[in-house]
Design a protein around this motif. Structure first.
Motif, mmCIF file in Angstrom:
data_model
loop_
_atom_site.group_PDB
_atom_site.id
_atom_site.type_symbol
_atom_site.label_atom_id
_atom_site.label_comp_id
_atom_site.label_asym_id
_atom_site.label_seq_id
_atom_site.Cartn_x
_atom_site.Cartn_y
_atom_site.Cartn_z
ATOM 1 N N LEU A 123 0.833 -1.070 0.034
ATOM 2 C CA LEU A 123 0.071 0.106 0.101
ATOM 3 C C LEU A 123 0.903 1.330 0.002
ATOM 4 O O LEU A 123 2.098 1.296 0.444
ATOM 5 N N PRO A 124 0.298 2.315 -0.496
ATOM 6 C CA PRO A 124 1.204 3.649 -0.257
ATOM 7 C C PRO A 124 1.199 3.946 1.280
ATOM 8 O O PRO A 124 0.401 3.620 1.908
ATOM 9 N N GLU A 125 2.602 4.585 1.420
ATOM 10 C CA GLU A 125 2.789 4.813 2.850
ATOM 11 C C GLU A 125 1.533 5.874 3.215
ATOM 12 O O GLU A 125 1.225 5.694 4.366
ATOM 13 N N SER A 126 1.132 6.925 2.517
ATOM 14 C CA SER A 126 0.028 7.818 3.178
ATOM 15 C C SER A 126 -1.076 7.702 2.156
ATOM 16 O O SER A 126 -0.991 7.462 0.937
ATOM 17 N N LEU A 127 -2.114 7.598 2.914
ATOM 18 C CA LEU A 127 -3.514 7.614 2.001
ATOM 19 C C LEU A 127 -4.330 8.963 2.563
ATOM 20 O O LEU A 127 -5.653 8.910 2.363
ATOM 21 N N THR A 161 -17.559 -12.501 8.667
ATOM 22 C CA THR A 161 -17.379 -12.295 10.177
ATOM 23 C C THR A 161 -17.254 -10.546 10.298
ATOM 24 O O THR A 161 -17.391 -9.856 11.241
ATOM 25 N N GLY A 162 -16.762 -10.373 9.317
ATOM 26 C CA GLY A 162 -15.999 -8.786 9.206
ATOM 27 C C GLY A 162 -14.784 -8.674 9.714
ATOM 28 O O GLY A 162 -14.177 -7.519 9.558
ATOM 29 N N GLY A 163 -14.154 -9.873 10.074
ATOM 30 C CA GLY A 163 -12.929 -9.586 10.663
ATOM 31 C C GLY A 163 -11.674 -9.422 9.655
ATOM 32 O O GLY A 163 -10.789 -8.371 9.948
ATOM 33 N N SER A 164 -11.697 -9.904 8.661
ATOM 34 C CA SER A 164 -10.821 -9.484 7.456
ATOM 35 C C SER A 164 -10.939 -8.007 7.109
ATOM 36 O O SER A 164 -9.790 -7.279 7.040
ATOM 37 N N LEU A 165 -12.196 -7.794 7.067
ATOM 38 C CA LEU A 165 -12.261 -6.464 6.475
ATOM 39 C C LEU A 165 -11.908 -5.239 7.411
ATOM 40 O O LEU A 165 -11.273 -4.233 7.207
ATOM 41 N N VAL A 166 -12.272 -5.574 8.667
ATOM 42 C CA VAL A 166 -11.766 -4.563 9.765
ATOM 43 C C VAL A 166 -10.374 -4.626 9.729
ATOM 44 O O VAL A 166 -9.572 -3.552 9.968
ATOM 45 N N ASN A 167 -9.768 -5.746 9.585
ATOM 46 C CA ASN A 167 -8.133 -5.793 9.767
ATOM 47 C C ASN A 167 -7.531 -5.074 8.532
ATOM 48 O O ASN A 167 -6.731 -4.168 8.556
ATOM 49 N N CYS A 168 -8.199 -5.197 7.368
ATOM 50 C CA CYS A 168 -7.758 -4.750 6.255
ATOM 51 C C CYS A 168 -7.970 -2.864 5.983
ATOM 52 O O CYS A 168 -7.055 -2.240 5.962
ATOM 53 N N THR A 226 -6.610 2.845 7.483
ATOM 54 C CA THR A 226 -6.812 3.974 8.399
ATOM 55 C C THR A 226 -5.569 4.293 8.977
ATOM 56 O O THR A 226 -5.178 5.717 9.369
ATOM 57 N N ASP A 227 -4.594 3.364 9.427
ATOM 58 C CA ASP A 227 -3.444 3.704 10.107
ATOM 59 C C ASP A 227 -2.514 4.427 9.020
ATOM 60 O O ASP A 227 -1.730 5.192 9.448
ATOM 61 N N ARG A 228 -2.734 4.454 7.606
ATOM 62 C CA ARG A 228 -2.059 5.169 6.859
ATOM 63 C C ARG A 228 -2.642 6.497 6.383
ATOM 64 O O ARG A 228 -2.442 7.416 5.294
ATOM 65 N N GLY A 229 -3.809 6.795 7.248
ATOM 66 C CA GLY A 229 -4.517 8.227 6.974
ATOM 67 C C GLY A 229 -5.745 8.303 6.292
ATOM 68 O O GLY A 229 -6.481 9.166 5.937
ATOM 69 N N ALA A 230 -6.285 6.977 5.877
ATOM 70 C CA ALA A 230 -7.488 6.832 4.894
ATOM 71 C C ALA A 230 -8.734 7.370 5.663
ATOM 72 O O ALA A 230 -8.924 6.739 6.782
ATOM 73 N N THR A 231 -9.459 7.984 5.086
ATOM 74 C CA THR A 231 -10.765 8.540 5.792
ATOM 75 C C THR A 231 -11.951 8.188 4.958
ATOM 76 O O THR A 231 -13.060 8.465 5.497
ATOM 77 N N ASP A 232 -11.939 7.661 3.765
ATOM 78 C CA ASP A 232 -13.069 7.549 2.943
ATOM 79 C C ASP A 232 -12.526 6.055 2.256
ATOM 80 O O ASP A 232 -12.111 6.004 1.239
ATOM 81 N N ILE A 233 -13.497 5.248 2.917
ATOM 82 C CA ILE A 233 -13.107 3.904 2.350
ATOM 83 C C ILE A 233 -14.546 3.245 2.001
ATOM 84 O O ILE A 233 -15.559 3.297 2.734
ATOM 85 N N THR A 234 -14.702 2.715 0.730
ATOM 86 C CA THR A 234 -15.709 1.789 0.265
ATOM 87 C C THR A 234 -15.387 0.312 0.035
ATOM 88 O O THR A 234 -14.445 0.223 -0.665
ATOM 89 N N VAL A 235 -16.060 -0.258 0.712
ATOM 90 C CA VAL A 235 -15.971 -1.467 0.367
ATOM 91 C C VAL A 235 -16.972 -2.486 -0.491
ATOM 92 O O VAL A 235 -18.179 -1.973 -0.423
ATOM 93 N N LEU A 236 -16.622 -3.109 -1.528
ATOM 94 C CA LEU A 236 -17.523 -3.555 -2.543
ATOM 95 C C LEU A 236 -17.246 -5.185 -2.263
ATOM 96 O O LEU A 236 -16.207 -5.687 -2.250
ATOM 97 N N CYS A 237 -18.562 -5.643 -1.764
ATOM 98 C CA CYS A 237 -18.557 -7.112 -1.824
ATOM 99 C C CYS A 237 -19.854 -7.694 -2.293
ATOM 100 O O CYS A 237 -20.828 -7.124 -2.491
#
Ligand code: URA
Length: 207
Positions: free
Chosen positions: A116-120, A134-141, A146-157
């Protein structure tokens, strides 16, 4: 968390093909690609566009391009089957990768790769994973994001279980979720019911 169920006759038909245990790997992959198109189409509805002058064979006019194409992040391995389609629709996007394996005893995800890019900061991210169980993988991912600064995440499943949606909601992560169906529940092995089985195995074969 914002939830959108993409409920469309073609989406239902493709999803039914994916659910059917008689569907072979190649047909499953094709149906997932077509369903991904519908998910991406809906999830990109509000993307900002920038104006640019263009000239048609007839006259000058104003055209549009995506102002900031999202970073695409398939979750390995099952998300790989959605990646090419999403990239085809968002050709200017960059792609990162997150590898998470499910521990079949605890059912919790174990990360083995994050490219992943260092900063999001300021970047929209589209996460691709056909199954929200369970949502476990997606929370982890998404926490990696967000650890890299992302504040706008869209999950497609393709499919979501109510238990997984609850877990994402409780995580407080800044998420939008687009899915073609919210199924009934998880079974004792954390498979979605009625579901479609193992989305990785259905695409690539059981290895
Ligand atoms: N992962 C899958 O591939 N299928 C499920 O039903 C749950 C998790």
């Amino acid at each position: 968390m914002q939830l959108t169920v993409v409920d469309h006759p073609i989406a239902r038909a493709r999803l039914s093909r994916m659910r059917d245990e008689r569907t072979d790997n190649a047909t499953f992959r094709a149906a997932l690609r077509e369903l991904t198109q519908m998910l991406v189409y809906e999830a990109t509805r509000d993307l900002e566009v920038a104006e640019e002058p263009i000239t048609t064979p007839v006259t000058d006019t104003i055209g549009f391009r995506l102002a900031a194409p999202p970073l695409i992040v398939p979750v390995l391995r099952a998300g790989l089957g959605m990646a090419d389609t999403a990239h085809g629709m968002l050709p200017e996007s960059q792609m990162g990768f997150v590898g998470l394996a499910r521990n079949e005893v605890t059912f919790e995800p174990e990360p083995y790769m994050a490219s992943l890019p260092e900063s999001l900061v300021g970047r929209a991210v589209f996460v691709l994973d056909p199954m929200l169980a369970t949502g476990g993988s997606l929370v982890n991912c998404c926490t990696l994001l967000t650890d890299r600064g992302a504040t706008d995440i869209t999950v497609l499943c393709a499919l979501a279980a109510p238990e997984g949606l609850r877990r994402l909601e409780e995580s407080g992560l800044p998420l939008r979720v687009f899915t073609a169906s919210v199924d009934e529940r998880l079974n004792e092995n954390a498979y979605i019911v009625p579901g479609l089985g193992d989305a990785g195995d259905r695409q690539f074969g059981a290895v």
